[in-house]
Structures are given as C-alpha cells and as structure tokens.
Motif scaffolding. Structure first.
Motif, mmCIF file in Angstrom:
data_model
loop_
_atom_site.group_PDB
_atom_site.id
_atom_site.type_symbol
_atom_site.label_atom_id
_atom_site.label_comp_id
_atom_site.label_asym_id
_atom_site.label_seq_id
_atom_site.Cartn_x
_atom_site.Cartn_y
_atom_site.Cartn_z
ATOM 1 N N ARG A 108 33.639 46.956 38.169
ATOM 2 C CA ARG A 108 35.061 46.959 38.515
ATOM 3 C C ARG A 108 35.975 47.085 37.295
ATOM 4 O O ARG A 108 37.187 46.923 37.399
ATOM 5 N N GLY A 109 35.391 47.384 36.130
ATOM 6 C CA GLY A 109 36.194 47.485 34.915
ATOM 7 C C GLY A 109 37.195 48.631 34.985
ATOM 8 O O GLY A 109 36.849 49.749 35.368
ATOM 9 N N LEU A 110 38.434 48.337 34.646
ATOM 10 C CA LEU A 110 39.496 49.340 34.611
ATOM 11 C C LEU A 110 40.336 49.102 33.366
ATOM 12 O O LEU A 110 40.939 48.036 33.217
ATOM 13 N N HIS A 111 40.353 50.065 32.462
ATOM 14 C CA HIS A 111 41.153 49.991 31.246
ATOM 15 C C HIS A 111 42.373 50.882 31.433
ATOM 16 O O HIS A 111 42.245 52.048 31.820
ATOM 17 N N ALA A 112 43.543 50.328 31.199
ATOM 18 C CA ALA A 112 44.776 51.042 31.513
ATOM 19 C C ALA A 112 45.827 50.796 30.446
ATOM 20 O O ALA A 112 45.980 49.667 29.954
ATOM 21 N N GLU A 113 46.542 51.864 30.069
ATOM 22 C CA GLU A 113 47.646 51.727 29.134
ATOM 23 C C GLU A 113 48.765 50.901 29.779
ATOM 24 O O GLU A 113 49.094 51.093 30.964
ATOM 25 N N VAL A 114 49.363 50.010 29.005
ATOM 26 C CA VAL A 114 50.393 49.123 29.551
ATOM 27 C C VAL A 114 51.613 49.899 30.030
ATOM 28 O O VAL A 114 52.402 49.376 30.835
ATOM 29 N N ARG A 155 45.163 44.797 40.051
ATOM 30 C CA ARG A 155 44.414 43.532 40.057
ATOM 31 C C ARG A 155 44.296 42.988 41.477
ATOM 32 O O ARG A 155 43.245 42.474 41.883
ATOM 33 N N ARG A 156 45.374 43.097 42.252
ATOM 34 C CA ARG A 156 45.345 42.633 43.638
ATOM 35 C C ARG A 156 44.283 43.384 44.443
ATOM 36 O O ARG A 156 43.643 42.816 45.340
ATOM 37 N N ARG A 157 44.068 44.646 44.107
ATOM 38 C CA ARG A 157 43.060 45.453 44.792
ATOM 39 C C ARG A 157 41.646 45.129 44.326
ATOM 40 O O ARG A 157 40.676 45.694 44.837
ATOM 41 N N GLY A 158 41.497 44.264 43.318
ATOM 42 C CA GLY A 158 40.174 43.828 42.885
ATOM 43 C C GLY A 158 39.664 44.449 41.606
ATOM 44 O O GLY A 158 38.538 44.169 41.184
ATOM 45 N N HIS A 159 40.476 45.278 40.953
ATOM 46 C CA HIS A 159 40.048 45.867 39.685
ATOM 47 C C HIS A 159 40.101 44.820 38.574
ATOM 48 O O HIS A 159 41.049 44.018 38.507
ATOM 49 N N ALA A 160 39.107 44.814 37.714
ATOM 50 C CA ALA A 160 39.102 43.943 36.533
ATOM 51 C C ALA A 160 39.845 44.678 35.422
ATOM 52 O O ALA A 160 39.258 45.426 34.633
ATOM 53 N N VAL A 161 41.154 44.492 35.376
ATOM 54 C CA VAL A 161 42.021 45.299 34.521
ATOM 55 C C VAL A 161 42.040 44.757 33.102
ATOM 56 O O VAL A 161 42.262 43.566 32.873
ATOM 57 N N THR A 162 41.805 45.648 32.145
ATOM 58 C CA THR A 162 42.028 45.373 30.730
ATOM 59 C C THR A 162 43.224 46.205 30.294
ATOM 60 O O THR A 162 43.180 47.430 30.363
ATOM 61 N N GLU A 163 44.296 45.519 29.888
ATOM 62 C CA GLU A 163 45.484 46.229 29.423
ATOM 63 C C GLU A 163 45.271 46.656 27.973
ATOM 64 O O GLU A 163 44.923 45.842 27.125
#
Length: 622
Positions: free
Chosen positions: A561-567, A578-586
C-alpha cells in the motif's frame, strides 16, 4: 498543479521550448547542449543522441557509465515504423544458480563483480550511429573525450554519492578511490573533475575508428571491435578475476569473461504498442518493464478520465491501483522472451484489461495480484514470504520491520538509502539518466542510459569506468521468468517512450527512477494527451508513485500500500488518499521524477521540456 491566475497562462518553472531546427532534452545541461551542437553542425537526431549520451557517461558517473546499459526507441522521419535497440547486456555464460549457491549465496549481490553483465551501452551507441546516424565515430566521441580529459563541474549529487561511499572505496575498492578520492577526500560540489583513464579509453576507441580509414561504417565497427573484442574486453576479463568486496559482505571475483563480450551483439526489435488517447504508445519488449506502462494505459483507457480532475485524489488513487496490477504482472510474467514465454498478447488485450479494471475498488488494495494469462502466475517464494511478514506486521500495528533494511529510492547505492524517498536536499538517491532528441526532418529518439554506477562496482583502473550490476535483477529460485541463467537479459527497469499519432512520431519522453520510471510517465502522458497541458506544464505538475511492488534492486523489498507523493498535491488530496487506505509518504515539493520530452506539434513546430527537479536537466533547441 501549475499556478493559474485569472486570464493568464499557467505558470511553469521554465518555458516550453518551441522552434523549427531541432530539440534536445536530457538530465544534464552539458549533454543537452552537446546534442544541440551536433544538430547545429548538420548532424541528425541520432548523431546528436550518441554524442550527448556519451557525454552523460562522463558527467553523471553516479547515474550511468560507459560500462552501463542503453535501451533505445526511435523512428526515422517519414517511416512511421518505430524501432527498438536492446542495449541491455546479457548475463555471463557461467551465471547459473548453482554458481551462486556454491558461494553460499541465495541472492545475487547488488554490488561488486558477481552482478556484472555484458556492458551494452557502447555497442548500442555504435549500432545506432551506424544504422541511422551520419557522423563518424571519432566525431561523436570528441565531446565526451573533452569533458573526461579537460574536466567538467561535478554535480552536487555526484559529490554526495562519492562522500557516502568514501569509506568503502578507501577500505575495499582502491581503484575507485584512485579516481574519485584525490588526496583521500571526496571532491567538492561543482569542483572541476577529470577522469584521465576514461579519457584514455575513449581516445583509444576513437583512434581505432580513425585507423580503419575513411569509410564511416568501417570506422564505427572498428571502435565496436576495440571495445568488445579488443583492449576493453581484455581489461574487463582481467579485472573480473580480482576478488572485490560486494554487498554480501564478502569479496568475490566476477563471472564475466572475454568470450561473453566478444559474442554479444545489439538487437534491433519492433516495439510493443497499444492505442491510447488517439495515439500509439510504443515501448520495449518484456525484457524491460515498459509493457507495464502499456498495461496501465489499457486499463485507464476504459475509464472516464476526462471528467477526473488532474492531481485529484480520485485520479491518483485510480492510477496507483492500475500500477499495482500492472507491476504485479511484471513481477510474475516478465523476463527475457528468448528464455521464457511472456504472454503479452493476453496481458495487453482488451478482455484482460476489462478483468483487471473490475478489481479496482474505492480503497487501496493490500494484495499483490498478478493475473491469469493462459496459465497461473507465480511470484518468487521470497516475495510471498515478504508479503506474509508485512501483513503480520500490519496486524501488530507496525508498518516496518526493524530487522529489515529501509527501502531505498530509484536505483542502488552500495547501502540502502535512509528511510524515505528523498535525501536531505530533496533529491532522490541513486538513479539513471534520460535523453530525447528530435531534428527538423522529424527523426526522433528516446534513450535511457543507466548502469555502471560508480557506487555499485569498482573502477577498472586501466579503463576508468565500472561494470553494470544488472544481474541483481535475476532470481536464483529456478523456474521463474526472471530466473538467472547463462546469456540471459535481466528484466531491466529502463523504459524510454515513443508516441505516434496517425503513424507519425509525435513525442519522445522518459525519466530516470528505476521501478518508478513508467509510473512517473503515466501522469505526464495523462496531463499532456488527456488534459491538454503543454510539455512543460505536464513535467512540472506534482507527481507520485507506488512502492506496492517487488523492488527490482537488492534487497528486493515490497512496501504494501506504499504511496509516495509530492506535497504539492495538497493536504486535502493526501488526507483523502490516506482515508482510502494508502500508506502515504509525503516527499519534497519537487522530489519525484526527472522527466524530459521532445516532440513535433500538429503544426510541424518542434517543442521540448525538461524537469526542474534535481536542478540539472535542461532542454535546448531553436
């Protein structure tokens, strides 16, 4: 997203370049200007690409090298028939699972000499030049020779990479220390840097070409022979008998021999294509990961993308979930098609895309789901165990295993990068290069040079460059599409792209970034082809990628579920993900992707763009 003011065009970090003579875009300004200089002197796009690519080998030694790999996709003006050159070197004849098991190894080390495959870059440049260029070999080599002999400004990222591995060089790789640690110290950022041994190698190759006489193709072949059947091959074979420290923690000799180089040849192939947004998207075969992007696009083509806002949580979620499915297929099915049956006909079909599309729900999936494609898919046992461990940790309320190394970014350094996607300066660690060229006749080419990283294998002292470590992408487990075997191509991540409209080349693009290369290209293509942004807007837009896949590089981790995303996507979008369940790394606002692109507009004007990320890519043209 680009900033928009009322009644004004969108703000971009740089202008989209538009002209009529030629365009070059690459991940280093010196390479871009080299390509432009070749076009100014009457060379075509292929001459320019070879000269610029050889310069990239010199000025970005932490990202690629003369001993690396080069996949090429291009099209000659008016032909409408794109071609692929497979510049991915194959494994040594002695490379078998038994050879590694006899050494007590259950994985191919990510660094050193055991992971070395045939360096395919130089032979591919010469093949591209001979088939489609117009210049002699010595002329295209001259620019790289000049920078290696006279010096160039060493990128801050290169200096930082050298500093990180300085102790390794000092203690275990003295040949690398001799080149990169003058006086025992790492060079300062932007210091003038020379590689005399590399300059000597390039000069000898140029001299071999000139000694063959006035016939251009004979000279190119003479340079190729000098590399693969002459002094370069001899030095590589000699050095591979030396035991050097690798990431296993023990020294080993290499398996690569003179015969491995002498018998290797570049392959020209037809690309794999799909139709999307009224265009034909062309990629390499499944010895690269390019078809995974095509799989994503076939799934996305059945969705109403035009009604989805660019950069919205809905779009990011949808693109990420399609990526998970495509890369699960990559990890289960892709490999060297000479040695395994890759069912691309099924994987790229509309019925298969319909099946995969139905798997995408409103929440982030935590499954690795390769599909049935005429047979049941099979993932490596090590991956299945990693996924089970990750699920156990998740039920225990933990997301990481402290006994496991942190997941790095992009392509490998000697040690894994610290946790997270970016370095302190906001740039990715370890990477690749990219280069796109179009000339006024309409010749166009996209190239992703990589491998032979200074931090991944020691310098061969007589040659001034390191060997590629691409064999780390093989599995020692038998019976997999990506299992190690003699004279096989590792399933590479290198993935240049060509786009055609009504049979006419329209766009060449790509990016460094290992497993992320095709992921970062999908939002770019959506921005340009679906949402109508110009090239620079499409490059500048905030981007993202998933790490919910099997890393192609040692230690081959999976981050469910790792998701890396630009802020810059914004707090509301990131919260929704995050609400959808993605493990977000900003990540930093300008931290992901290093896209470049060139193309031909419908009115015949040429255009180009390059990313501001990492502060080194530039487009040039007029």
């Amino acid at each position: 997203m680009p900033v928009v003011t009322s009644g004004a065009p969108p703000f971009t970090t740089r202008p989209e370049l538009v002209g009529t003579h030629g365009m070059v875009a690459s991940t280093h300004w010196l390479a871009s200007q080299t390509g432009a200089a070749v076009l100014e002197r009457g060379g075509n796009a292929f001459d320019a690409a070879v000269a610029a690519g050889l310069v990239l080998h010199v000025v970005e030694p932490h990202l690629n090298g003369l001993g690396g790999d080069v996949p090429v996709i291009g099209c000659t003006a008016g032909s409408g028939e794109p071609f692929v050159l497979c510049g991915q070197g194959s494994s040594p004849a002695a490379a078998t699972p038994e050879a590694f098991e006899d050494l007590g190894l259950d994985v191919v080390p990510g660094t050193g000499l055991l992971a070395a495959v045939v360096p395919g870059a130089f032979g591919t440049w010469m093949d591209l030049l001979a088939r489609y260029g117009t210049w002699p070999a010595a002329d295209v080599l001259a620019y790289a020779i000049g920078y290696a002999r006279d010096g160039y400004p060493l990128l801050a990222q290169a200096a930082a990479t050298i500093a990180r591995v300085a102790d390794l060089f000092t203690e275990h790789w003295p040949t690398s220390a001799a080149v990169y640690l003058e006086g025992g110290r790492a060079p300062a950022p932007m210091a003038r840097f020379r590689n005399e041994a590399l300059a000597g190698t390039l000069e000898r190759l140029a001299a071999a070409a000139e000694a063959a006489g006035p016939d251009r193709e004979a000279g190119i072949e003479a340079a190729r022979v000098a590399f693969y059947e002459g002094f370069v091959a001899e030095e590589i074979a000699r050095f591979c008998t030396t035991a050097v420290m690798d990431s296993s923690g023990r020294p080993h000799t290499g398996l690569l021999t003179f015969d491995d180089l002498a018998t290797w040849r570049v392959r020209e192939e037809a690309p794999v294509t799909v139709e999307f947004a009224g265009r034909t998207i062309a990629k390499t075969g499944p010895w690269g990961q390019g078809p995974a992007m095509l799989q994503q696009l076939t799934v996305l083509a059945g969705m109403d993308l035009a009604d989805t806002r660019p950069g919205s949580a809905e779009l990011v979620h949808t693109v990420v979930e399609t990526a998970k499915l495509a890369f699960a297929d990559r990890d289960a099915w892709y490999g060297d098609p000479d040695h395994t049956d890759v069912p691309l006909g099924i994987l790229l079909s509309e019925p298969y895309a319909d099946e995969r599309r139905r798997l995408i729900g409103p929440d982030a999936s935590d499954l690795l789901r390769p599909g049935y494609a005429g047979a049941w898919p099979r993932l490596p046992r090590r991956v299945v165990a990693q996924v089970a461990r990750a699920r156990f940790l998740a039920t225990a309320g933990r997301t990481t295993d402290p006994q496991q190394p942190a997941v790095g970014a992009g392509e490998p350094t000697f040690a894994p990068a610290p946790s997270g996607e970016t370095a302190a300066d906001g740039t990715t660690r370890g990477d690749t290069c990219h280069l796109d060229v179009v000339d006024r006749a309409g010749n166009i080419v996209s190239v992703t040079p990589s491998g032979g990283w200074l931090q991944s294998s020691p310098v061969i002292p007589a040659l001034g460059f390191a060997l590629p470590t691409r064999a780390q992408m093989f599995w020692l487990e038998r019976g997999l599409p990506g299992s190690l075997g003699p004279r096989r191509r590792p399933r590479t991540t290198l993935s240049p792209t060509l786009v055609l409209r009504d049979g006419v080349p329209e766009l060449a693009c790509g990016t460094p970034g290992g497993d992320q290369q095709d992921q970062w290209q999908v939002p770019f293509l959506l921005n340009h082809l679906v949402y109508g942004m110009d090239l620079q807007e499409s490059v500048d837009a905030p981007t993202w990628h998933t790490t919910h896949l099997v890393s192609s590089f040692d230690p081959r981790d999976v981050e469910l579920r790792g998701l890396h995303a630009e802020v810059r996507l914004g707090p509301d979008v990131l919260a929704d993900l995050r609400r959808r369940g993605h493990a977000v790394t900003e990540t930093g606002p300008w931290s992901l992707g290093r896209l470049t692109a060139v193309g031909v507009r419908p009115d015949g004007m040429l255009h180009a763009a390059a990313t501001p990320r990492s502060m080194q890519a530039y487009a040039a043209g007029r």
